[in-house]
Enzyme design. Structure first.
Site, short mmCIF file in Angstrom:
data_model
loop_
_atom_site.label_atom_id
_atom_site.label_comp_id
_atom_site.label_asym_id
_atom_site.label_seq_id
_atom_site.Cartn_x
_atom_site.Cartn_y
_atom_site.Cartn_z
N TYR A 70 0.81 -1.22 0.00
CA TYR A 70 0.00 0.00 0.00
C TYR A 70 0.84 1.27 0.00
O TYR A 70 0.35 2.34 -0.39
CB TYR A 70 -0.94 0.00 1.20
CG TYR A 70 -2.16 -0.87 0.99
CD1 TYR A 70 -3.26 -0.39 0.27
CD2 TYR A 70 -2.22 -2.16 1.50
CE1 TYR A 70 -4.38 -1.17 0.07
CE2 TYR A 70 -3.34 -2.95 1.31
CZ TYR A 70 -4.42 -2.46 0.59
OH TYR A 70 -5.53 -3.24 0.39
N ASN A 127 -18.30 -4.39 -5.31
CA ASN A 127 -19.72 -4.14 -5.11
C ASN A 127 -20.17 -4.47 -3.70
O ASN A 127 -19.48 -5.23 -3.02
CB ASN A 127 -20.53 -5.01 -6.09
CG ASN A 127 -21.01 -4.18 -7.27
OD1 ASN A 127 -21.57 -3.11 -7.10
ND2 ASN A 127 -20.79 -4.69 -8.46
N ASP A 130 -22.24 1.44 -5.03
CA ASP A 130 -22.83 2.71 -4.59
C ASP A 130 -22.65 2.88 -3.09
O ASP A 130 -22.28 3.95 -2.61
CB ASP A 130 -24.32 2.77 -4.93
CG ASP A 130 -24.58 2.65 -6.42
OD1 ASP A 130 -24.14 3.54 -7.16
OD2 ASP A 130 -25.21 1.66 -6.83
N THR A 167 -25.47 -4.68 -12.33
CA THR A 167 -24.69 -3.66 -11.66
C THR A 167 -24.63 -2.43 -12.49
O THR A 167 -25.38 -2.22 -13.41
CB THR A 167 -23.28 -4.18 -11.35
OG1 THR A 167 -22.69 -4.62 -12.53
CG2 THR A 167 -23.32 -5.26 -10.32
N THR A 173 -24.55 0.86 -19.48
CA THR A 173 -24.83 1.81 -20.55
C THR A 173 -24.26 1.30 -21.87
O THR A 173 -24.92 1.38 -22.92
CB THR A 173 -24.23 3.19 -20.20
OG1 THR A 173 -24.96 3.74 -19.10
CG2 THR A 173 -24.32 4.14 -21.38
N ALA A 174 -23.05 0.75 -21.83
CA ALA A 174 -22.45 0.20 -23.05
C ALA A 174 -23.28 -0.97 -23.57
O ALA A 174 -23.50 -1.10 -24.79
CB ALA A 174 -21.02 -0.24 -22.76
N ARG A 175 -23.75 -1.81 -22.66
CA ARG A 175 -24.56 -2.96 -23.07
C ARG A 175 -25.88 -2.49 -23.69
O ARG A 175 -26.32 -3.01 -24.71
CB ARG A 175 -24.82 -3.86 -21.86
CG ARG A 175 -23.59 -4.63 -21.41
CD ARG A 175 -23.79 -5.27 -20.05
NE ARG A 175 -22.67 -6.16 -19.73
CZ ARG A 175 -22.34 -6.56 -18.51
NH1 ARG A 175 -23.07 -6.14 -17.48
NH2 ARG A 175 -21.32 -7.37 -18.31
N HIS A 199 -26.61 0.76 -8.84
CA HIS A 199 -26.03 -0.39 -9.53
C HIS A 199 -26.79 -1.62 -9.08
O HIS A 199 -26.31 -2.42 -8.30
CB HIS A 199 -24.55 -0.51 -9.22
CG HIS A 199 -23.77 0.66 -9.68
ND1 HIS A 199 -23.31 0.80 -10.96
CD2 HIS A 199 -23.39 1.79 -9.03
CE1 HIS A 199 -22.67 1.95 -11.08
NE2 HIS A 199 -22.72 2.56 -9.92
#
Length: 337
Positions: A70, A127, A130, A167, A173-175, A199
């Site tokens: 990290y 996930n 959000d 999700t 949006t692309a799909r 999502h």
């Protein structure tokens, strides 16, 4: 906290998604320093060695790729977080149990990152993104414009258990644009349409903003001589569940997720000022506060330059309100400020 090393990317997590992002980013030829952080360092080293050999080919970037800790975040320009428990085909783990586990993972990761920086742009892939984005920004007081999220493929909690929500909305949006482009017989890149909100099950499409080179959605059947009427509910449903179908068929999704990451990384590194839907903590947009959700955002070298409020019709306003209340109640169930 310190000097930013422009062109440096830290990927946290070396699973299917993390490794796909690593390999996709290399194809972009725009980053010269990539670090992989993973609990299983042997796995990370294997991914790094495998990916590093591709740099010997012509037209591949001669990037420095390595395993690190990290502390490498201290001067990173971009950090991508992919770590966290995942769903698998047929897995029926309790939704809240997985949510709480991922919240714990995110807290641990953010504690480590913020020891070294609050200057890097963080892209969350884990996930329920959000919820995790909101907690990460608020709990650790991270600059809101420098932390946002997009679809994380197989890790969607609500989607798997409810089969009503997939999700997040950059890849969704692309799909959606691809599906609509195919139906109308045009290149998906000529379709303008956003999947917005949560999502998951309450994501929505503001149909009044969907168009193809200015032709509004309601005129598609006439303009493109479609034989069948376009079904809004079916298009939204198919957009939500197609990723889950991929998980059931091959075990996970990675290609679309990785290219979505590249879309964002490229926008940042090249200062493109591209408009893409990402999940971000809202600050008064549409009169909302206290949640993170996907809205169209201008992405540049600064992270999010601004959040855009696209005009919504009455249907869109109702969908947004439903999404907002769902997210608000879910956040309150796991996090108190």
């Amino acid at each position: 906290m310190g000097t930013i090393s422009y062109g440096k990317l830290v990927i946290i997590g070396a699973g299917n998604v993390g490794s796909a992002i690593l390999n996709s980013v290399l194809r972009m030829n725009i980053l010269d320093d990539i670090v992989v952080v993973n609990r299983n360092q042997k796995k990370a080293l294997g991914e790094v060695l495998d990916a590093s050999h591709t740099t010997a080919f012509a037209y591949s970037a001669n990037a420095n790729i390595r395993v690190g800790g990290y502390e490498e975040c201290a001067d990173a320009q971009i950090i991508v977080i992919t770590a966290g428990p995942s769903i698998t085909p047929g897995n029926s783990r309790d939704r809240m149990v997985l949510l709480e586990k991922n919240v714990d993972v995110m807290n641990n990761i953010m504690e480590q990152i913020t020891r070294y920086t609050k200057d890097a742009i963080i892209i969350v892939v884990s996930n329920p993104l959000d919820i995790l984005t909101y907690i990460a920004q608020k709990k650790f007081d991270y600059p809101a414009n420098k932390i946002f999220a997009y679809e994380a493929g197989k890790r969607a909690v609500a989607a798997h258990l409810e089969r009503t929500g997939r999700t997040g909305t950059l890849l969704d949006t692309a799909r959606f644009n691809k599906m609509l482009g195919d139906l109308c017989g045009v290149d998906a890149k000529n379709v303008t349409g956003f999947v917005l909100g949560e999502h998951g099950s309450t994501s929505f499409i503001p149909w009044n903003t969907v168009n193809i080179v200015g032709v509004p959605f309601d005129e598609f059947e006439k303009q493109f001589e479609l034989k069948e009427k376009l079904d809004k509910e079916k298009l939204l449903h198919d957009t939500k569940v197609i990723g889950l179908d991929i998980v059931e068929l091959k075990g996970y999704t990675s290609s679309g997720v990785a290219l979505s990451a590249c879309r964002l990384i490229g926008s940042i590194v090249r200062n493109e000022k591209s408009v893409v839907p990402v999940s971000t903590v809202v600050s008064g947009q549409y009169g909302m506060n206290g949640v993170a959700m996907s809205l169209p955002c201008v992405i540049s070298k600064n992270g999010i330059d601004r959040i855009l409020e696209v005009p919504l019709d009455e249907e869109g306003k109702r969908d947004l309100k439903k999404c907002y209340h769902y997210l608000k109640s879910t956040i309150e169930s796991v996090y108190t400020e």
